[in-house]
Structures are given as structure tokens and as C-alpha cells.
Write a protein that holds these residues in place. Sequence first.
Motif, PDB file in Angstrom:
ATOM      1  N   ARG A  25      12.619  82.111  85.463  1.00  0.00           N
ATOM      2  CA  ARG A  25      11.611  83.169  85.605  1.00  0.00           C
ATOM      3  C   ARG A  25      10.258  82.748  85.035  1.00  0.00           C
ATOM      4  O   ARG A  25       9.231  82.903  85.717  1.00  0.00           O
ATOM      5  N   GLN A  50      20.334  82.054  94.497  1.00  0.00           N
ATOM      6  CA  GLN A  50      20.853  83.318  95.034  1.00  0.00           C
ATOM      7  C   GLN A  50      22.326  83.500  94.702  1.00  0.00           C
ATOM      8  O   GLN A  50      22.774  84.622  94.396  1.00  0.00           O
ATOM      9  N   ASP A  68      11.406  84.705  96.221  1.00  0.00           N
ATOM     10  CA  ASP A  68      11.103  84.779  97.655  1.00  0.00           C
ATOM     11  C   ASP A  68       9.721  84.222  97.977  1.00  0.00           C
ATOM     12  O   ASP A  68       9.504  83.667  99.061  1.00  0.00           O
ATOM     13  N   TYR A  92      17.114  77.366  96.587  1.00  0.00           N
ATOM     14  CA  TYR A  92      17.137  78.792  96.890  1.00  0.00           C
ATOM     15  C   TYR A  92      18.572  79.297  97.005  1.00  0.00           C
ATOM     16  O   TYR A  92      18.933  80.347  96.450  1.00  0.00           O
ATOM     17  N   LYS A 143      24.695  89.785  88.851  1.00  0.00           N
ATOM     18  CA  LYS A 143      24.645  91.204  89.184  1.00  0.00           C
ATOM     19  C   LYS A 143      26.040  91.798  89.341  1.00  0.00           C
ATOM     20  O   LYS A 143      26.242  92.994  89.109  1.00  0.00           O
ATOM     21  N   GLU A 197       9.535  91.256  88.757  1.00  0.00           N
ATOM     22  CA  GLU A 197      10.787  91.162  89.499  1.00  0.00           C
ATOM     23  C   GLU A 197      11.089  89.715  89.888  1.00  0.00           C
ATOM     24  O   GLU A 197      10.307  89.048  90.559  1.00  0.00           O
ATOM     25  N   ASP A 207      13.302  88.580  92.015  1.00  0.00           N
ATOM     26  CA  ASP A 207      13.439  88.401  93.460  1.00  0.00           C
ATOM     27  C   ASP A 207      12.092  88.122  94.121  1.00  0.00           C
ATOM     28  O   ASP A 207      12.001  87.289  95.036  1.00  0.00           O
ATOM     29  N   ARG A 208      11.069  88.815  93.706  1.00  0.00           N
ATOM     30  CA  ARG A 208       9.741  88.606  94.306  1.00  0.00           C
ATOM     31  C   ARG A 208       9.232  87.204  94.022  1.00  0.00           C
ATOM     32  O   ARG A 208       8.613  86.553  94.892  1.00  0.00           O
ATOM     33  N   GLY A 249      15.220  92.490  87.357  1.00  0.00           N
ATOM     34  CA  GLY A 249      16.025  92.558  88.566  1.00  0.00           C
ATOM     35  C   GLY A 249      17.310  91.767  88.513  1.00  0.00           C
ATOM     36  O   GLY A 249      17.951  91.571  89.541  1.00  0.00           O
ATOM     37  N   PHE A 250      17.730  91.337  87.317  1.00  0.00           N
ATOM     38  CA  PHE A 250      19.038  90.670  87.234  1.00  0.00           C
ATOM     39  C   PHE A 250      19.869  91.196  86.064  1.00  0.00           C
ATOM     40  O   PHE A 250      20.357  90.439  85.237  1.00  0.00           O
ATOM     41  N   LEU A 285      22.480  84.469  91.060  1.00  0.00           N
ATOM     42  CA  LEU A 285      21.993  85.839  90.890  1.00  0.00           C
ATOM     43  C   LEU A 285      23.051  86.853  91.309  1.00  0.00           C
ATOM     44  O   LEU A 285      23.258  87.867  90.632  1.00  0.00           O
TER      45      LEU A 285
END
Length: 257
Positions: A156, A194, A180, A190, A201, A174, A176-177, A32-33, A197
Motif C-alpha cells: 500500500r 488479488q 487497479d 496483479y 478478506k 482504498e 483496490d483503487r 479495503g482489506f 487479497l
Amino acid sequence: MSTPQSYKSCASSQEEGVRILYACESGSRAWGFPSRDSDYDVRFLYVRPVEWYLSIFEKRDVIERPIDERLDLSGWDLRKALQLFRKSNPPLLEWLQSPIPYAENYSVAERIRALSPLTFSPKSCTYHYLNMAKGNYREYLQGDQVKIKKYFYVLRPILACEWIERFDSMPPMEFDRLVDALIPADSELYTIVQQLLARKKAGDELDLEPRLNPINDYLEERIGYFERTAVHLKSVEVDRDRELDELFRSALREVWG
């Protein structure tokens, strides 16, 4: 440029004499990145004709094909995959839950997934992710200037360790999961994660930059913590060899008749 679907021609029955059981994305796109020029990292499971396995000789049980600068293919023979599965191999477990599947033929992948909760070993999987985090942290995130995109390759796996400790299950791929679920949304950490990230992206060039102390502090504390606690995690040792043998044999029957 090649597409991920190119695995069909590179690992096809015409070229390798195999049947593809499952194929998925395994790299930054699945995490997801991805950046704008991220590679496609395609991983797959395959099976050969029955006669190939009836030999006194050990044979190569992987297929690897660098297609071009953007597409990398690597596959495991089903017998190899099942041997690793019985040891709760994290890369294989990740592939089977990839959010970007490219193909799933026959029933084998789903049958392995059904067994996964029974063979999942918190201790071995935590050590896998912890060693990954430690190696990348030592290599890329020391000093005042760091390779800033490498934060993701330490965050990660550390978050994966956190997930295993908290939920006693295989962590999702993922990013993001993981963030979060495990980093408080009102924390400085956090916010910084973000922001980083969003930059990745957007395609920003994330090379050498000043270290981000809140992330480094978090990573150093968590690495130390899991170095102390991983030894006490549950190590699952369940004898399912007969069941896996039958899964392998039935897969040969299903694929080749």
C-alpha cells in the motif's frame, strides 16, 4: 462489543470537554482489506473551549482511548491538526478522505479539504510512505518464510508513492483503487495480489508462509527506485499561516458561539 460510534461517549463533552469535528475509520477497514476480526481504528479531530487555549502552559493535545480489543480511538486537537496540515501531514490528509466517515460536524473538515491541494507536498508525502514501506519490508518480509499479511503494509505505501509520482496528488486510502490504477490487470503481480487479497478478506490465517517472489521483486525494485527519485520531487512551501489562523479562530466561533 463496542461499536465505532462509542467514540461519542469516550470523547464527549461530558468527559473531556470537547466537541468532535470529524471522525472516521483509518485502518484496514478503510483501506479495503479487513479480516473477519479486524479492529476498528477510529481517528477524530476535536476542539476545546476558547479558554483552554488561552494559557501560558503547553497542554496535551491528543486524546487516546483503547476501548476494548476491537476498538481503538485516537484524536487530535484542531490546533495540532492544523500545525501538521501546514506540513502536508499524510495521516491527516488520509483521515479527511476516509471512505468510512463516522461523523462530520461543523464546516472545519470541509474547509481543510478545500485547502489540501494547495498545501500538498509530493516530496514529504512520498518520503512518509517510502519510510513506512522500507520499515515494514525490513521487519517482516525478509527471508524464505515471511509474515504474509504484511505484504499489504508494504504494497500500500509503495503504491501510494507510485500514485503521487503519476498523478501529483494525495493517494486514495482504498487499496483496490491503488492496485487497479497502478498494476496492469494482465500481469502476474496483479493476479497474485488479488489472490492474497481474497484470502485476507475471507478470514484466512495469513501468518508465516514462503515468500512470494513476484511481490518481493516488485517491492525491492520500487523501494530502490523511490530512494533515488524522491529527492527530486516537488516540495511545496506555501505561506498560509494567516489563513490557517483564521480557520482556527472561525472554528472556535462556529463551535462555541
